[in-house]
Design an enzyme around this catalytic site. Structure first.
Site, mmCIF file in Angstrom:
data_model
loop_
_atom_site.group_PDB
_atom_site.id
_atom_site.type_symbol
_atom_site.label_atom_id
_atom_site.label_comp_id
_atom_site.label_asym_id
_atom_site.label_seq_id
_atom_site.Cartn_x
_atom_site.Cartn_y
_atom_site.Cartn_z
ATOM 1 N N LYS A 147 18.207 -20.487 -6.385
ATOM 2 C CA LYS A 147 18.653 -19.713 -5.528
ATOM 3 C C LYS A 147 17.676 -19.282 -4.326
ATOM 4 C CE LYS A 147 18.787 -15.391 -5.106
ATOM 5 N NZ LYS A 147 19.014 -13.767 -5.325
ATOM 6 N N GLU A 159 12.474 -9.866 -10.844
ATOM 7 C CA GLU A 159 13.736 -10.372 -11.395
ATOM 8 C C GLU A 159 13.848 -10.549 -12.801
ATOM 9 O OE1 GLU A 159 12.219 -14.120 -9.508
ATOM 10 O OE2 GLU A 159 11.632 -11.997 -9.269
#
Length: 430
Positions: A25, A312
């Site tokens: 992403k 993350e």
């Protein structure tokens, strides 16, 4: 409201799987912004198709950029004059709300930004203040957050700004990505506490250089982009390494083996930290030209880890720690309170609810493994929480994961890939 509940599948034995990951992403969205500023048509090969990247595509199209699909796998991006009026839906995508406003300053016309309800609570002040300092007109509602409007004038003077990027490295990346088209370029200096996720800024710098942009990052916490043209790109997007975390962790907690083909030998993705983390937790980790293979014993070791640069990974690592053979400490991640949800509070609540001992600290979590039991694992519209819940449910019968569709933010096929892995199936490449 949550759309559904998902009974997380339980592994009947050691996982043995090959998992083909979709594209990154972070890289997809950086390449899209640069391609929108390019001097010719760009081609992104195997980009990620997820809610966040489609929101970025929609934002760029609203500004006049032509993006079309070719060969069923690639995107062609044809830059054009950036124009308003336009309305940008940021959803809950930090990349969109922080990368597109600096680009919108180059448009001619008003560009309005808004997003999901929780997006209105995500930090935006540093980048909005910086944009005003380099000559962009920003109109907000009195609070430096969504919604706001950029009154684009077709050009941005640029210059030097000092910002506090301690809550998100995206503030720096957002300013750098469009700066080559600013009249004087930009110099960004950070002043404040430690910048999180520095590898993501390194990723931005490398992407800029791939497009022929001159970037000087030789001085610590200072980045200079010279004004220049932006070259067209023809790039293949790397697999999303952060999205590998739960699959590789599945090998660790079941005493199995998971192979991820295409894992790059060299990368700027923060998810590459998984190799060292899993090794420290007792897994066998092997990287070669074919990809990454992780094998586990079925009982990970406790760990003391600073995830500041790879925050993350925190939800999945926290889930691993709840299944470990001893206490763990996760440090350096205070900033993830401002992510899709307050991830520290969410992880404490949900892991505690399944029986783990979790203490929430100012910048992390202290986790003491205890016998776990089934229950509902709430996800707070946060894709990483879905992944963490699935991992716990892999070895804990009765775990029900709330709102699995929210994982569409970065990995729309996650549930199918996960279920196929548990069932021992060999799904087609993503």
């Amino acid at each position: 409201m949550p759309s559904a509940e998902w009974a997380a599948p339980v592994a009947e034995g050691p996982i043995d799987a090959t998992v083909v990951l979709p594209g990154s992403k972070s890289l997809t969205n950086r390449y899209l912004v640069l391609a929108a500023l390019g001097r010719d048509v760009s081609r992104l090969r195997r980009p990620l198709r997820s809610r966040d990247t489609r929101l970025m595509v929609g934002a760029l199209q609203a500004l006049g950029v032509d993006i079309t699909e070719v060969d069923g796998t690639d995107w062609l991006i044809t830059p054009g004059d950036l124009t308003g009026p336009a309305s940008i839906d940021c959803g809950l995508a930090g990349n969109v709300m922080r990368f597109v406003p600096p680009l919108a300053g180059l448009a001619l016309g008003e560009v309005h930004f808004d997003g999901d309800a929780h997006a209105r609570r995500r930090p935006m002040a540093p980048i909005l203040t910086a944009l005003r300092a380099v000559g962009v007109s920003v109109e907000d509602t009195g609070s430096p957050a969504l919604p706001f409007t950029i009154a684009g004038r077709g050009a941005v003077p640029g210059g030097t700004v000092t910002i506090d990027a301690s809550t998100s490295s995206q503030f720096v990346s957002g300013l750098l990505l469009s700066a080559a088209r600013y009249e004087r370029g930009i110099t960004v200096r950070h002043a404040g506490q430690q910048v999180p996720s520095l590898p993501h800024i390194e990723m931005t710098v490398e992407a800029l250089r791939d497009a022929g942009v001159d970037v000087d990052d030789s001085q610590s916490l200072t980045w200079r982009v010279e004004p220049s043209e932006v070259n067209a790109l023809d790039v293949t997007v790397e697999p999303d390494l952060s999205n590998a975390a739960q699959f590789l962790a599945a090998a660790v907690v079941t005493g199995g083996r998971v192979h991820v083909p295409g894992w790059p030998v060299r990368t700027t993705q923060a998810g590459d930290a998984l190799r060292d983390i899993l090794d420290e937790m007792g897994a066998t980790v092997h990287l070669d030209r074919a990809g990454l293979t992780v094998s586990g014993s079925g009982r990970p070791s406790g760990i003391d880890v600073d995830l500041h640069d790879a925050s993350e990974l925190t939800p999945v690592v926290a889930a691993l720690c709840a299944l470990a053979d001893g206490p763990s400490l996760i440090r350096g991640v205070a900033h993830i309170r401002g992510h899709e949800t307050d991830r520290l509070a969410a992880l404490r609540t949900e892991l505690t609810g399944l029986g783990a001992g979790v203490e929430e600290l100012s910048d992390g979590l202290r986790i003491t493994p205890r016998p776990l039991h089934g229950g509902t694992f709430h996800t707070y519209a946060d894709h990483r929480m879905v992944m963490a819940g699935a991992l716990v449910g892999l070895v804990t019968p009765g775990v029900v994961v709330e709102d699995p569709d929210t994982v569409g933010k970065t990995m729309p096929d996650f549930v199918q890939l996960w279920s196929a892995m548990v069932a021992g199936e060999r799904p087609a490449p993503a």
